[in-house]
Structures are given as C-alpha cells and as structure tokens.
Write a protein that holds these residues in place. Structure first.
Motif, PDB file in Angstrom:
ATOM      1  N   LEU A 152      28.087  46.966  43.188  1.00 37.14           N
ATOM      2  CA  LEU A 152      28.165  48.145  42.323  1.00 37.14           C
ATOM      3  C   LEU A 152      27.041  49.133  42.601  1.00 37.14           C
ATOM      4  N   GLU A 153      25.859  48.610  42.912  1.00 35.76           N
ATOM      5  CA  GLU A 153      24.707  49.473  43.173  1.00 35.76           C
ATOM      6  C   GLU A 153      24.736  50.092  44.570  1.00 35.76           C
ATOM      7  N   ASN A 154      25.559  49.532  45.461  1.00 40.62           N
ATOM      8  CA  ASN A 154      25.641  50.010  46.847  1.00 40.62           C
ATOM      9  C   ASN A 154      27.106  50.099  47.286  1.00 40.62           C
ATOM     10  N   PRO A 155      27.898  50.947  46.612  1.00 38.00           N
ATOM     11  CA  PRO A 155      29.339  50.956  46.867  1.00 38.00           C
ATOM     12  C   PRO A 155      29.734  51.376  48.287  1.00 38.00           C
ATOM     13  N   ASN A 156      28.879  52.065  48.997  1.00 43.66           N
ATOM     14  CA  ASN A 156      29.210  52.518  50.352  1.00 43.66           C
ATOM     15  C   ASN A 156      28.787  51.535  51.436  1.00 43.66           C
ATOM     16  N   ASP A 157      28.145  50.449  51.051  1.00 45.64           N
ATOM     17  CA  ASP A 157      27.703  49.444  52.022  1.00 45.64           C
ATOM     18  C   ASP A 157      28.680  48.270  51.958  1.00 45.64           C
ATOM     19  N   THR A 158      29.566  48.198  52.936  1.00 47.82           N
ATOM     20  CA  THR A 158      30.643  47.203  52.904  1.00 47.82           C
ATOM     21  C   THR A 158      30.136  45.756  52.941  1.00 47.82           C
ATOM     22  N   LYS A 159      28.933  45.541  53.467  1.00 50.33           N
ATOM     23  CA  LYS A 159      28.454  44.145  53.529  1.00 50.33           C
ATOM     24  C   LYS A 159      28.317  43.541  52.137  1.00 50.33           C
ATOM     25  N   TYR A 160      27.993  44.349  51.137  1.00 47.59           N
ATOM     26  CA  TYR A 160      27.847  43.809  49.788  1.00 47.59           C
ATOM     27  C   TYR A 160      29.196  43.440  49.187  1.00 47.59           C
ATOM     28  N   HIS A 161      30.222  44.198  49.525  1.00 51.66           N
ATOM     29  CA  HIS A 161      31.565  43.823  49.076  1.00 51.66           C
ATOM     30  C   HIS A 161      31.993  42.517  49.749  1.00 51.66           C
ATOM     31  N   VAL A 162      31.707  42.383  51.037  1.00 49.17           N
ATOM     32  CA  VAL A 162      32.037  41.157  51.765  1.00 49.17           C
ATOM     33  C   VAL A 162      31.287  39.967  51.167  1.00 49.17           C
ATOM     34  N   ILE A 163      30.012  40.151  50.860  1.00 50.71           N
ATOM     35  CA  ILE A 163      29.213  39.070  50.262  1.00 50.71           C
ATOM     36  C   ILE A 163      29.788  38.687  48.902  1.00 50.71           C
ATOM     37  N   TYR A 164      30.098  39.672  48.093  1.00 54.97           N
ATOM     38  CA  TYR A 164      30.673  39.405  46.767  1.00 54.97           C
ATOM     39  C   TYR A 164      31.975  38.619  46.906  1.00 54.97           C
ATOM     40  N   GLU A 165      32.846  39.051  47.794  1.00 59.85           N
ATOM     41  CA  GLU A 165      34.123  38.358  47.988  1.00 59.85           C
ATOM     42  C   GLU A 165      33.903  36.924  48.488  1.00 59.85           C
ATOM     43  N   ALA A 166      32.960  36.750  49.413  1.00 57.71           N
ATOM     44  CA  ALA A 166      32.695  35.425  49.978  1.00 57.71           C
ATOM     45  C   ALA A 166      32.146  34.470  48.916  1.00 57.71           C
ATOM     46  N   VAL A 167      31.200  34.956  48.129  1.00 60.69           N
ATOM     47  CA  VAL A 167      30.603  34.105  47.087  1.00 60.69           C
ATOM     48  C   VAL A 167      31.658  33.754  46.035  1.00 60.69           C
ATOM     49  N   THR A 168      32.488  34.728  45.681  1.00 58.44           N
ATOM     50  CA  THR A 168      33.539  34.472  44.696  1.00 58.44           C
ATOM     51  C   THR A 168      34.540  33.449  45.221  1.00 58.44           C
ATOM     52  N   GLU A 169      34.939  33.584  46.475  1.00 57.17           N
ATOM     53  CA  GLU A 169      35.876  32.619  47.064  1.00 57.17           C
ATOM     54  C   GLU A 169      35.255  31.225  47.154  1.00 57.17           C
ATOM     55  N   LEU A 170      33.987  31.152  47.501  1.00 54.25           N
ATOM     56  CA  LEU A 170      33.297  29.861  47.540  1.00 54.25           C
ATOM     57  C   LEU A 170      33.254  29.236  46.150  1.00 54.25           C
ATOM     58  N   THR A 171      33.017  30.030  45.133  1.00 57.87           N
ATOM     59  CA  THR A 171      32.979  29.544  43.769  1.00 57.87           C
ATOM     60  C   THR A 171      34.345  28.985  43.369  1.00 57.87           C
ATOM     61  N   LYS A 172      35.406  29.699  43.741  1.00 58.58           N
ATOM     62  CA  LYS A 172      36.761  29.217  43.444  1.00 58.58           C
ATOM     63  C   LYS A 172      37.037  27.905  44.180  1.00 58.58           C
ATOM     64  N   LEU A 173      36.592  27.807  45.409  1.00 54.72           N
ATOM     65  CA  LEU A 173      36.799  26.590  46.186  1.00 54.72           C
ATOM     66  C   LEU A 173      36.092  25.405  45.544  1.00 54.72           C
ATOM     67  N   VAL A 174      34.868  25.613  45.097  1.00 54.85           N
ATOM     68  CA  VAL A 174      34.124  24.539  44.425  1.00 54.85           C
ATOM     69  C   VAL A 174      34.857  24.125  43.150  1.00 54.85           C
ATOM     70  N   LEU A 175      35.363  25.100  42.402  1.00 53.49           N
ATOM     71  CA  LEU A 175      36.095  24.803  41.164  1.00 53.49           C
ATOM     72  C   LEU A 175      37.339  23.980  41.471  1.00 53.49           C
TER      73      LEU A 175
END
Length: 93
Positions: free
Chosen positions: A67-90
């Motif tokens: 949210l703080e860096n909407p133009n930097d795609t790496k943060y969106h990728v990191i957010y998606e990766a961490v969220t997917e990892l969290t779902k996998l652990v669940l």
C-alpha cells in the motif's frame, strides 16, 4: 536434554543460507537477550501455531509495504507470496 545438546536452529540456518547469515545471527542474539536462551526444537511450544501467527503478521506487513509503495511491483509479489505461503501452512494443519 539441556541447551547444549539441542540443535541451535538459527546457527544451522545461518550456515545453510549464507546470504542470510547476518540476519539469522542477529535474530539469535536478540532471542538470547530477550529470552535468555536459543530457539531449540522440542521446547514445549506449538511450532505450527507460532509459524502461522508469524505468517499472519508477515501478511499484514507485506500488505502495508504494498500500500505504501503501489508502483513497486516487488511488494505486490512479496505480499502475494507471503499470503499464499500462509494459506499453504493453513491447509497442512
């Protein structure tokens, strides 16, 4: 089994992942200062619960970065990766 007989998780990780060594050793020192002992397996804690809770926090931090860096795609990728990892652990519970 005392502390000397148990594997030192963060020390092992620092050896297995040299690119992260400095950070693992910093976390190890913080743990020693805060708790007076190392992170060890078979410590009576629920490692699954601890992991899941830490990943939920990581999702929030990753989303904040996005949210703080909407133009930097790496943060969106990191957010998606961490969220997917969290779902996998669940799912593995």
């Amino acid at each position: 089994m005392d502390n000397q007989e148990k594997p030192d998780i963060l020390l092992i990780l620092s050896q297995e992942h040299p690119e992260l060594k400095e950070y693992f050793l910093q976390r190890r020192n913080i743990g020693l200062q805060t708790y007076g002992k190392r992170l060890n397996p078979f410590n009576g804690r629920d490692a699954y619960k601890d992991l899941f809770e830490e990943l939920l926090d990581a999702c929030a931090y990753a989303y904040q970065l996005y949210l703080e860096n909407p133009n930097d795609t790496k943060y969106h990728v990191i957010y998606e990766a961490v969220t997917e990892l969290t779902k996998l652990v669940l799912e593995k519970k």
